[in-house]
Design an enzyme around this catalytic site. Structure first.
Site, PDB file in Angstrom:
ATOM      1  N   ARG A   1      18.457  -2.236 -25.991  1.00 37.14           N
ATOM      2  CA  ARG A   1      18.741  -2.435 -27.417  1.00 37.14           C
ATOM      3  C   ARG A   1      20.248  -2.478 -27.674  1.00 37.14           C
ATOM      4  NH1 ARG A   1      16.089   1.594 -31.747  1.00 37.14           N
ATOM      5  NH2 ARG A   1      17.594   3.032 -30.810  1.00 37.14           N
TER       6      ARG A   1
ATOM      7  N   LYS B   1      21.594  -1.868 -34.160  1.00 34.89           N
ATOM      8  CA  LYS B   1      21.985  -0.509 -34.556  1.00 34.89           C
ATOM      9  C   LYS B   1      23.500  -0.412 -34.733  1.00 34.89           C
ATOM     10  CE  LYS B   1      20.333   4.177 -33.531  1.00 34.89           C
ATOM     11  NZ  LYS B   1      19.508   4.316 -34.724  1.00 34.89           N
TER      12      LYS B   1
ATOM     13  N   GLU C   1      12.162  -0.386 -44.131  1.00 35.31           N
ATOM     14  CA  GLU C   1      12.195   0.897 -43.429  1.00 35.31           C
ATOM     15  C   GLU C   1      12.850   1.955 -44.291  1.00 35.31           C
ATOM     16  OE1 GLU C   1      15.524   1.286 -40.287  1.00 35.31           O
ATOM     17  OE2 GLU C   1      14.914  -0.803 -40.127  1.00 35.31           O
TER      18      GLU C   1
END
Length: 421
Positions: A165, A267, A303
């Protein structure tokens, strides 16, 4: 040590640190830096010297400890000696920063590859005021945990997924990134060096925070000329003070966490600063956190500030699909697989706020929270409660299944657990 962005350790060492005596050493730029006494111009531990494929982490650090009186003592899980633990209140650690002993640092220039990382004493880092991360937000982070088993073994949960990721996010942010192997090795080194800070079984975990940032100086808008990969760790307890107890969310209708084509699916550090205003307002009203809707139609779930959301209706578990505005959570991914293995029907798709309000149960997932049941949702001043505000059956079942895997209590049939020693 490198010059421009090397660590400055003054005043930040924890009182329990093994080496308190420091030496002064000038950097290339003339700045005086404080180093632990056993630094003698070479890194404490380097990838080049460790040869981790040929020996265990414990064997290396045991050898190092015998030759260096200031190193952190580590106990072998195979011995009858209890592991050395830091002197803190393990029953009340909460989810906050506790300074530990070491951090890992690795650097590279733009267009090059990362190599030759090293462990350094935990402390402040030195950055140019013109660093890319400070001026243009060119930075990413990850989060994962290490757990201590009753037999002394230390476990990691799917660290290679975090590495993948990070690499995906680095590509989006025009940054070089460590290889998967470098990432995992650096995580292992950071955990072993800070082993005394891993909570006893059942008392929490060691939270591991890898950072990737543009540390080189840049004035015009452009990728930074130098990058730093850094890992620090901290023992933690529950993220929400409620623990495994229902949290209360409010649906945000005006502000949005991410937009199509943006960086919501990686992220990057900017994603989190953007949610602080809505989150602070929600907490001031007594809510635990904020649930965001999509920015186009304003009716599809995205989210929570730092968690993925799931909706349960009968035997069906639904979660918003990954379409570029939602972070592909590793806990999210794991819960989907665990739920399937336990006979639930699972869907990744667009989920409307109306479905949320009509759900039997709602829960959130994330590295920090693992699984967090939702007790109530407030949307347009209407409050909907779930399961009489107790922990829902599905939430409890999935939480128990996943944490049992993470902590080494249940057999790992998924192949997700990595033992360090």
């Amino acid at each position: 040590m490198d010059g421009g962005a090397a660590a400055v350790f003054a005043g930040r060492l924890h009182p329990n640190s093994a080496a308190r005596h420091l030496l002064l050493r000038p950097s290339h730029g003339g700045v005086v830096k404080l180093l632990p006494r056993f630094f003698t111009g070479k890194s404490l531990y380097s990838q080049h010297h460790l040869q981790l494929q040929k020996q265990s982490h414990f064997a290396y650090f045991s050898t190092y400890h015998k030759n260096n009186v200031n190193s952190v003592p580590l106990s072998s899980p195979a011995s009858n000696v209890a592991p050395v633990l830091a002197d803190i209140d393990w029953d009340n650690i909460g989810f906050g920063l506790t300074p530990t002993d070491y951090m890992y640092i690795m650097k590279c220039s733009q267009g090059e590859k990362f190599s030759k990382g090293e462990l350094q004493r935990f402390g402040n880092i030195e950055l140019s005021p013109s660093a890319g991360v400070l001026n243009y937000g060119q930075g990413l982070f990850e989060g994962l945990k290490a757990y201590r088993k009753k037999d002394g073994k230390i476990l990691l949960f799917r660290p290679e997924e975090n590495a993948l990721r990070l690499r995906m996010g680095a590509e989006r942010m025009c940054m070089p990134s460590p290889t998967v192997e470098q990432f995992v090795e650096a995580v292992k080194l950071s955990v072993v060096a800070n082993e005394k800070w891993i909570p006893p079984p059942g008392k929490g975990s060691l939270y591991i925070r890898p950072l990737l940032m543009g540390s080189g100086a840049v004035l015009g808008l452009a990728p930074a000329p130098e990058y730093t990969f850094l890992i620090f760790v901290s023992p933690v307890g529950n993220y929400f003070r409620e623990g495994l107890a229902p949290i209360n969310l409010i649906v945000e209708t005006e502000m949005h966490r991410a937009t199509p084509g943006g960086t919501g699916g990686v992220k990057t550090i900017g994603n989190y600063a953007a949610v602080l205003k809505a989150q602070s307002a929600a907490k001031a009203k007594g809510y635990s956190d904020v649930l965001y809707l999509d920015s186009v139609h304003k009716k599809y779930l995205e989210e929570v500030s730092s968690c993925n959301v799931f909706v349960v209706k009968g035997n069906l578990i639904s979660t918003p699909a990954i379409q570029g505005t939602i972070l592909p959570g590793i806990t999210r991914k794991s819960i989907l697989d665990v739920a399937c293995s336990q006979g639930f029907q699972v869907e990744e798709r667009l989920v409307t706020v109306d479905e949320l309000l009509d759900a039997d149960e709602v829960f959130c997932t994330g590295t920090a929270v693992v699984v967090s049941p939702v007790g109530s949702i407030t949307y347009l001043n209407k409050r909907v409660s779930y399961g009489r505000e107790g922990v829902g059956r599905v939430s409890q079942q999935l939480y128990t299944a996943l944490t049992s895997l993470q902590m080494g209590i249940a057999e790992d049939k998924m192949g997700w657990i990595m033992e360090i020693n």
